[in-house]
Design an enzyme around this catalytic site. Sequence first.
Site, PDB file in Angstrom:
ATOM      1  N   GLU A  64       0.701  -1.100  -0.061  1.00 17.44           N
ATOM      2  CA  GLU A  64      -0.053  -0.203  -0.007  1.00 17.44           C
ATOM      3  C   GLU A  64       0.840   1.265  -0.259  1.00 17.44           C
ATOM      4  O   GLU A  64       2.071   1.222   0.631  1.00 17.44           O
ATOM      5  CB  GLU A  64      -1.010  -0.014   1.170  1.00 17.44           C
ATOM      6  CG  GLU A  64      -1.837   1.387   1.314  1.00 17.44           C
ATOM      7  CD  GLU A  64      -2.914   1.254   2.260  1.00 17.44           C
ATOM      8  OE1 GLU A  64      -3.829   2.220   2.143  1.00 17.44           O
ATOM      9  OE2 GLU A  64      -2.814   0.257   3.155  1.00 17.44           O
ATOM     10  N   CYS A 263      -6.540   1.113   2.445  1.00 19.60           N
ATOM     11  CA  CYS A 263      -7.725   2.225   2.560  1.00 19.60           C
ATOM     12  C   CYS A 263      -7.549   3.179   1.173  1.00 19.60           C
ATOM     13  O   CYS A 263      -8.411   3.877   1.180  1.00 19.60           O
ATOM     14  CB  CYS A 263      -7.520   2.873   4.010  1.00 19.60           C
ATOM     15  SG  CYS A 263      -8.245   2.215   5.352  1.00 19.60           S
ATOM     16  N   ASN A 394     -11.785  -3.379   0.050  1.00 19.30           N
ATOM     17  CA  ASN A 394     -10.740  -3.579   0.934  1.00 19.30           C
ATOM     18  C   ASN A 394     -11.218  -4.172   2.216  1.00 19.30           C
ATOM     19  O   ASN A 394     -10.998  -5.189   2.556  1.00 19.30           O
ATOM     20  CB  ASN A 394     -10.342  -2.272   1.301  1.00 19.30           C
ATOM     21  CG  ASN A 394      -9.042  -2.184   2.472  1.00 19.30           C
ATOM     22  OD1 ASN A 394      -8.453  -3.440   2.348  1.00 19.30           O
ATOM     23  ND2 ASN A 394      -9.258  -1.275   3.405  1.00 19.30           N
ATOM     24  N   GLU A 395     -11.911  -3.507   3.223  1.00 25.64           N
ATOM     25  CA  GLU A 395     -12.555  -3.935   4.550  1.00 25.64           C
ATOM     26  C   GLU A 395     -13.733  -3.356   4.832  1.00 25.64           C
ATOM     27  O   GLU A 395     -13.820  -3.064   5.742  1.00 25.64           O
ATOM     28  CB  GLU A 395     -11.285  -3.941   5.855  1.00 25.64           C
ATOM     29  CG  GLU A 395     -10.851  -2.496   5.832  1.00 25.64           C
ATOM     30  CD  GLU A 395      -9.944  -2.517   6.705  1.00 25.64           C
ATOM     31  OE1 GLU A 395      -9.215  -3.296   7.039  1.00 25.64           O
ATOM     32  OE2 GLU A 395      -9.375  -1.229   7.187  1.00 25.64           O
TER      33      GLU A 395
END
Length: 676
Positions: A64, A263, A394-395
């Site tokens: 990331e 994120c 992503n989450e």
Amino acid sequence: MVKSVLKFVLWTIVIAGSVSGCKDTSTNENTDTEYSAGSTTDLKVDFKDTGIKIQPTMYGVFFEDINFAADGGLYAEMVKNRSFEFTLPKMGWLEPNSDRHNLNTNSGFMTVIKRKGTTGNHNYARVEVKNDQGYVLENEGFRGMGVKQDAKYNISVKAAKQSGNIQEIHFQLVDSNGEAIGETMIEPKGTEWNTFTSQITASKTEKKAKLKIMFKGTGVIDLDMISLFPEDTWKGRKNGLRKDLVQLLADLNPGFLRFPGGCIVEGRTLARRYQWKKTVGPMEDREILVNRWNTEFDHRPTPDYYQSFGLGFFEYFQLSEDLGAEPLPILSCGIACQFNTGELVPMEELDPYVQDALDLIEFANGAVDTPWGRVRSDMGHPEPFNMKYIGVGNEQWGPAYIERYKVFAKAIKSKYPDMIIVSGSGPFPEGDYFDYGWEELKKLDAEIVDEHYYKPPQWFRDNATRYDEYDRSGPKIFAGEYAAQSVAIASPDNKNNWECALSEAAFMTGLERNAEVVHLSSYAPLMAHEEGWQWTPDLIWFNNLTSYGTPNYHVQKMYSTNPGTDLLKITKDGKALTGQENLYATVVKDSNKNKLIIKLVNTSDKAQNVSIDLSGGDVKSKGKTLTLTSPELSDVNSFEKPDNISPVEAEFNSEGHQAQLNLAAQSFTILSLELN
């Protein structure tokens, strides 16, 4: 990646308070078995084929762009804001002897001009050199520029003369004292945009160099895409990746590369989400984006953190290929980061997001006569990248995610039935979000569910059995982001200390022992700049000149370079070793190398003797041990002592069908033995 957990500060403080360190007690908290430092623990390897394979993707890396990991890090560009596209378009640029308010000392000035049209490159600089007093333009780089003595650096600039007679543009690398340590020049010609190149050889090693630009003659000239790259990049690619950082990744032998986050996939708002189509094609046409980590944390504001996308989706796929790793891209599912705005794209407007996923598969795998396959081919890679996995979200959590995931899954499977879709269970490894996500994803026959956990070291030691009872017929597990937190989640005081790494080693025995259900795993975050970080801990640390792997890195490397192919069993009194007597163990066979590989973790503060019964297999007596340990749980690696905690290899001889080992206190050991 859950790093904007400011809403959960109290929660993290409570959890952090539970950290007590690796205990040496006569009774381990996981068992009633007593032991003493002088006793021997008897273990037995069962050579019977379990039928369980270690997936080639078992140990991978997750990248990331946080902590200056891309711009200022892996992407080797040394000029910050090379095309004047930042929100403050002069950020990174200095005019040390220009004073617009004093005409007597004003040798010239720079103005940023906005282009007409919708190109990704919106701005350029117009420089007016007014007299011979020496107008100077400087770029400060990413917390300086790291240059090495005798190394070569390639200059590139787009220029178009407007008026006057500027005959030469001189480029200097200057050290922290302003002294020149390398110089070159170009002769700009023509009123149309042209690219000019040259090369500088550094005469000195300097961690905090700057690029200084001077002009011969007077007049007005337009400049854009002012770029400086080391010539010595990964695989010698022009304008490529930083060699030492990629080498650290290559040394991990990763089974997959997950990208681009995290994120940043979601963005703080949907408008600031990661859009892969803007990261491919000609470099100058890639529209930059403010990095979502630039002002996320009050403790580490970085307002100069942007994404140039010089490291874009083509480069990610290319890097995956270089590493021999499966590419695993993650795309926005139409939900902005739920720790920020949680902005949702309406369901009736979701089609463009779904189409992005379908087009990405075509970009990666499509024939050259398809629209996006042609884009890939035009970038220099006519062969497909053979992408097998794609992540949706992503989450994210809650009904909004499940509702959108259904649409993505249906569309992807309809067109690409063999594509493996990675879904997510939310940001935490337990709780309402987690339980709801798992319940719904199981109903949908999800293939792989991504779990994330940032927890204290004790949690990792206690959770070596986490996957023992998971449904073997249900979705497989991607342990997509994890790292032991020495203080608390999102704390700037977290350290990559030995306790964290040792606890992760213990936890990973549980991942490997449950290879039937755990198919992928990766530590996060991957990289951090010494001066540009926002989040700790991190697997690899670097500055402008050097880099090193943390103790956590060495744990990951020991697993990923000794993965094996077939899971076997190692037991004590018929039970798996999951913390009894502060010992953790797993065993695999490598049918390719004809080896038996036993991983042993001793979290006690005393050495322990183990005797391993190998009578069920035909094992050679000679082998090797690889041991990682340190006397203090607070010990770390550093730029001053990069190898302070690093593996030590030794020869090993077994006695008949017994392997006798003395496991150092607080150690991780791998025993490798050849099979006859």
